[in-house]
Scaffold this active site. Structure first.
Site, PDB file in Angstrom:
ATOM      1  N   CYS A 122      11.645  -0.148  13.937  1.00  0.00           N
ATOM      2  CA  CYS A 122      12.806  -0.939  14.341  1.00  0.00           C
ATOM      3  C   CYS A 122      13.203  -1.927  13.256  1.00  0.00           C
ATOM      4  O   CYS A 122      14.392  -2.141  13.003  1.00  0.00           O
ATOM      5  CB  CYS A 122      12.511  -1.685  15.642  1.00  0.00           C
ATOM      6  SG  CYS A 122      12.563  -0.686  17.150  1.00  0.00           S
ATOM      7  N   CYS A 207      13.977   7.391  21.204  1.00  0.00           N
ATOM      8  CA  CYS A 207      13.448   6.224  21.912  1.00  0.00           C
ATOM      9  C   CYS A 207      14.244   5.885  23.171  1.00  0.00           C
ATOM     10  O   CYS A 207      14.045   4.818  23.761  1.00  0.00           O
ATOM     11  CB  CYS A 207      13.435   5.011  20.990  1.00  0.00           C
ATOM     12  SG  CYS A 207      12.449   5.244  19.498  1.00  0.00           S
ATOM     13  N   CYS A 232      13.547  -4.936  20.405  1.00  0.00           N
ATOM     14  CA  CYS A 232      13.404  -4.354  19.080  1.00  0.00           C
ATOM     15  C   CYS A 232      13.369  -5.404  17.978  1.00  0.00           C
ATOM     16  O   CYS A 232      13.096  -5.080  16.826  1.00  0.00           O
ATOM     17  CB  CYS A 232      14.535  -3.372  18.804  1.00  0.00           C
ATOM     18  SG  CYS A 232      16.167  -4.135  18.823  1.00  0.00           S
TER      19      CYS A 232
END
Length: 237
Positions: A122, A207, A232
């Site tokens: 991320c 994801c 994230c």
């Protein structure tokens, strides 16, 4: 003319009190000319704000992060949005060497192995590009809504982001998901068709999954992780 450095969270909050979303965005654009940016994920909420900005010709920069792992439907939504408003939303990419090193060292699905690996991915694909995109920005407009997750329930509509040294403004903070859908429908705003398939929060394809009836709004993001870790890093507080 009011000097920008004299503004505080409280003074900006008071200045925007009672204004509509469009009026608030217009006010910020006038107070911080060339220094207001909206980061769009091209999801439902962000498409509402994009319509606020582009349909009213507000001088606010719009950019989106291309992580390299987005759904095809997301790219098509970007194209349809550009066509609808006759614009070109700025696309910000991660740094190629960082992505190459990650894949060469850990493979394309390292984020499934640990929270640390997922946060590393991320950071490379989203956080670092965002940091670059926000350089020189004084007002960061987001599509955050309070009901999206538990840790957003107590967010103020205007807040100070210490990490980026700027103000954040969440125009749709108190909107419900039904409010968003109604606006998109009434204005015929382009939206990601994955929303019609149970995807309420859409990020990278590996994801993100659709949620089932009764599941939390964020249940489809990083579903293999503990509920408390589902951020994230873009909006770390």
């Amino acid at each position: 003319m009011i000097r920008q450095e004299n503004f505080t969270v409280d003074s900006l909050t008071e200045l925007l009190r009672g204004k509509t979303e469009v009026e608030s965005l217009q006010t910020l654009a006038e107070l911080f000319p060339g220094e207001v940016s909206f980061s769009s994920s091209l999801g439902f909420e962000d498409q509402v704000i994009t319509d606020h900005i582009l349909a009213n010709h507000l001088p606010i920069r719009i950019f989106t992060l291309d992580t390299g792992r987005l759904f095809e439907e997301t790219y098509k939504t970007l194209q349809r949005t550009n066509n609808r408003y006759e614009t070109k939303i700025e696309v910000v990419f991660p740094k190629n060497p960082s992505v190459e090193n990650l894949l060469n060292q850990k493979g394309p699905y390292s984020f499934y192995d640990s929270v640390e690996n997922r946060k590393e991915c991320c950071f490379i694909r989203k956080v670092e590009p965002l940091n670059r995109a926000l350089q020189g920005v004084k007002i960061w407009v987001t599509g955050i809504r309070a009901e999206q997750s538990g840790n957003r329930q107590d967010m103020p509509q205007v807040e100070w982001d210490e990490a980026h040294q700027l103000f954040k403004f969440h125009p749709l903070l108190h909107w419900t998901f039904e409010d968003v859908k109604a606006y998109v429908s009434s204005r015929n705003v382009p939206y990601n068709p994955l929303h019609d398939k149970g995807f309420v929060s859409i990020g990278c394809a590996p994801c993100t999954r659709a949620i089932m009836e009764g599941e939390d709004f964020r249940a489809g993001r990083w579903w293999w992780e503990d509920e408390s870790k589902k951020e994230c890093g873009l909006h770390a507080r």
